[in-house]
Scaffold this motif. Structure first.
Motif, mmCIF file in Angstrom:
data_model
loop_
_atom_site.group_PDB
_atom_site.id
_atom_site.type_symbol
_atom_site.label_atom_id
_atom_site.label_comp_id
_atom_site.label_asym_id
_atom_site.label_seq_id
_atom_site.Cartn_x
_atom_site.Cartn_y
_atom_site.Cartn_z
ATOM 1 N N ALA A 91 0.829 -1.214 0.000
ATOM 2 C CA ALA A 91 0.000 0.000 0.000
ATOM 3 C C ALA A 91 0.857 1.256 0.000
ATOM 4 C CB ALA A 91 -0.929 -0.016 1.214
ATOM 5 N N VAL A 92 1.934 1.254 0.792
ATOM 6 C CA VAL A 92 2.831 2.417 0.823
ATOM 7 C C VAL A 92 3.491 2.631 -0.533
ATOM 8 C CG1 VAL A 92 4.947 3.327 1.846
ATOM 9 C CG2 VAL A 92 3.220 2.267 3.307
ATOM 10 N N LEU A 93 3.891 1.551 -1.193
ATOM 11 C CA LEU A 93 4.523 1.662 -2.502
ATOM 12 C C LEU A 93 3.559 2.242 -3.531
ATOM 13 C CD1 LEU A 93 6.903 1.118 -4.381
ATOM 14 C CD2 LEU A 93 6.056 -1.217 -4.672
ATOM 15 N N VAL A 94 2.305 1.750 -3.524
ATOM 16 C CA VAL A 94 1.309 2.272 -4.470
ATOM 17 C C VAL A 94 1.042 3.751 -4.222
ATOM 18 C CG1 VAL A 94 -1.104 2.088 -5.182
ATOM 19 C CG2 VAL A 94 0.242 0.018 -4.833
ATOM 20 N N ALA A 95 0.940 4.152 -2.942
ATOM 21 C CA ALA A 95 0.710 5.564 -2.623
ATOM 22 C C ALA A 95 1.884 6.428 -3.075
ATOM 23 C CB ALA A 95 0.479 5.725 -1.121
ATOM 24 N N ALA A 96 3.110 5.945 -2.902
ATOM 25 C CA ALA A 96 4.277 6.719 -3.329
ATOM 26 C C ALA A 96 4.298 6.902 -4.838
ATOM 27 C CB ALA A 96 5.559 6.020 -2.861
ATOM 28 N N LEU A 97 3.943 5.836 -5.589
ATOM 29 C CA LEU A 97 3.892 5.951 -7.041
ATOM 30 C C LEU A 97 2.810 6.930 -7.484
ATOM 31 C CD1 LEU A 97 4.339 2.202 -8.071
ATOM 32 C CD2 LEU A 97 6.041 4.039 -8.191
ATOM 33 N N ALA A 98 1.663 6.922 -6.802
ATOM 34 C CA ALA A 98 0.585 7.857 -7.157
ATOM 35 C C ALA A 98 1.006 9.295 -6.912
ATOM 36 C CB ALA A 98 -0.673 7.525 -6.360
ATOM 37 N N VAL A 99 1.661 9.551 -5.777
ATOM 38 C CA VAL A 99 2.122 10.912 -5.479
ATOM 39 C C VAL A 99 3.165 11.360 -6.494
ATOM 40 C CG1 VAL A 99 3.365 12.310 -3.789
ATOM 41 C CG2 VAL A 99 1.569 10.749 -3.031
ATOM 42 N N ALA A 100 4.059 10.447 -6.862
ATOM 43 C CA ALA A 100 5.080 10.803 -7.861
ATOM 44 C C ALA A 100 4.443 11.129 -9.206
ATOM 45 C CB ALA A 100 6.071 9.647 -8.013
ATOM 46 N N ALA A 101 3.418 10.370 -9.597
ATOM 47 C CA ALA A 101 2.736 10.645 -10.869
ATOM 48 C C ALA A 101 2.044 12.003 -10.838
ATOM 49 C CB ALA A 101 1.728 9.538 -11.160
ATOM 50 N N ILE A 102 1.406 12.344 -9.704
ATOM 51 C CA ILE A 102 0.728 13.643 -9.599
ATOM 52 C C ILE A 102 1.736 14.783 -9.664
ATOM 53 C CG2 ILE A 102 -0.608 15.111 -8.035
ATOM 54 C CD1 ILE A 102 -2.000 12.579 -7.048
ATOM 55 N N LEU A 103 2.850 14.654 -8.963
ATOM 56 C CA LEU A 103 3.868 15.709 -8.978
ATOM 57 C C LEU A 103 4.463 15.870 -10.371
ATOM 58 C CD1 LEU A 103 5.706 15.002 -5.592
ATOM 59 C CD2 LEU A 103 4.004 16.771 -6.090
ATOM 60 N N TRP A 104 4.686 14.744 -11.062
ATOM 61 C CA TRP A 104 5.247 14.840 -12.415
ATOM 62 C C TRP A 104 4.265 15.530 -13.352
ATOM 63 C CZ3 TRP A 104 3.844 12.902 -17.208
ATOM 64 C CH2 TRP A 104 4.820 12.970 -18.201
ATOM 65 N N THR A 105 2.965 15.208 -13.239
ATOM 66 C CA THR A 105 1.956 15.843 -14.089
ATOM 67 C C THR A 105 1.898 17.344 -13.835
ATOM 68 O OG1 THR A 105 0.673 13.804 -14.073
ATOM 69 C CG2 THR A 105 -0.468 15.812 -14.758
ATOM 70 N N ARG A 106 1.936 17.742 -12.560
ATOM 71 C CA ARG A 106 1.921 19.174 -12.239
ATOM 72 C C ARG A 106 3.164 19.875 -12.750
ATOM 73 N NH1 ARG A 106 -0.398 19.480 -5.992
ATOM 74 N NH2 ARG A 106 -2.524 18.743 -6.482
ATOM 75 N N ALA A 107 4.309 19.191 -12.655
ATOM 76 C CA ALA A 107 5.548 19.809 -13.144
ATOM 77 C C ALA A 107 5.488 20.036 -14.648
ATOM 78 C CB ALA A 107 6.746 18.935 -12.779
ATOM 79 N N GLN A 108 4.923 19.047 -15.375
ATOM 80 C CA GLN A 108 4.794 19.215 -16.822
ATOM 81 C C GLN A 108 3.833 20.344 -17.164
ATOM 82 O OE1 GLN A 108 6.618 17.570 -19.141
ATOM 83 N NE2 GLN A 108 7.712 16.701 -17.409
ATOM 84 N N ALA A 109 2.730 20.448 -16.395
ATOM 85 C CA ALA A 109 1.771 21.530 -16.645
ATOM 86 C C ALA A 109 2.388 22.886 -16.348
ATOM 87 C CB ALA A 109 0.515 21.319 -15.802
ATOM 88 N N ASP A 110 3.189 22.977 -15.254
ATOM 89 C CA ASP A 110 3.842 24.246 -14.926
ATOM 90 C C ASP A 110 4.861 24.633 -15.985
ATOM 91 O OD1 ASP A 110 2.324 24.345 -12.654
ATOM 92 O OD2 ASP A 110 3.879 23.506 -11.345
#
Length: 250
Positions: free
Chosen positions: A67-86
């Motif tokens: 569960a911790v691994l899945v949550a970390a991957l989800a947070v990383a995906a969200i941060l990467w998407t925001r970085a690309q949008a910025d």
């Protein structure tokens, strides 16, 4: 005693008499000897340590780690998407219009493009202006009655020549004059352009163009001249004059 019933001393002929004769004990094996039991008589048995059983806490750790691994991957995906949008979003204040920089002249109530490399000028005779090399653009506003499309084109031609004589001394004449009606932001407008020739020998002709926008009992002007005249100079000046839009004050 009668013959039918014998006396007690006489045996009963109808009774069965069983005799038990002693049985001899089985012979013992002469090679076998019984000894008293002692623990040392049995061979040593090797002892093995058993693995501890996996209890419920072990599976809780496995599930929690996943569960911790899945949550970390989800947070990383969200941060990467925001970085690309910025990275795709132009820097600037929130709510600011996107696109190339512009000059917004609230006194002349017009807005026009500010190309890269151009600098703003501060002539008190005009409400705004920019310049680059031998090319100049200025804006101003004049009060006046409403004009028809034909009258507005004639007015644009006259004001363009007057402004050119003011900014470009020693003009001899204008040639190749062209005018046409426009509509900018739902308002009537017109443009005039021509080529000016100088009286002095050795000075190359210049290119002049003006855009007039009529609104609220006044006419807003954006004037530009490129010296010397040439295809590249005309294209740069026309790009700015074609970008003129009304900028009404609230």
């Amino acid at each position: 005693m009668t013959s039918e019933r014998p006396g007690p001393q006489d045996p009963d002929p109808s009774r069965t008499v069983r005799h038990r004769w002693p049985r001899p004990a089985p012979p013992e094996n002469p090679g076998t000897q019984r000894l008293p039991y002692t623990p040392d008589m049995l061979p040593d048995v090797p002892q093995y340590e058993t693995k501890p059983s996996r209890s419920g806490w072990w599976w809780a750790i496995v599930v929690g780690g996943i569960a911790v691994l899945v949550a970390a991957l989800a947070v990383a995906a969200i941060l990467w998407t925001r970085a690309q949008a910025d990275a795709r979003t132009p820097a600037g204040p929130v709510g600011a219009p996107t696109g190339p920089p512009r000059v917004t002249d609230t006194r002349a109530q017009v807005s026009y493009l500010l190309p890269a490399g151009w600098a703003k000028t501060g002539d008190p005779a005009f409400t705004s202006g920019i310049a680059h090399g031998g090319t100049t653009v200025v804006a101003f506003r004049q009060e006046g009655p409403a004009l028809s499309p034909e009258q507005l084109q004639a007015r644009a031609r006259t004001v363009a020549m007057e402004t050119a004589r003011r900014l470009l001394p020693a003009i001899d004449s204008g040639e190749e004059t062209r005018t046409r009606p426009l509509e900018l932001g739902g308002l009537p407008a017109a443009t005039a352009s021509f080529r000016v020739v100088f009286a002095g020998a050795g000075q190359d002709p210049a290119y002049v163009r003006l855009v007039a926008v009529q609104a609220d009992g006044a006419i807003s002007y954006v004037y530009g001249n490129a010296e010397p005249d040439g295809q590249a100079a005309r294209q740069a000046l026309d790009a700015i004059l074609d970008s003129v839009t009304p900028a009404r004050t609230p």
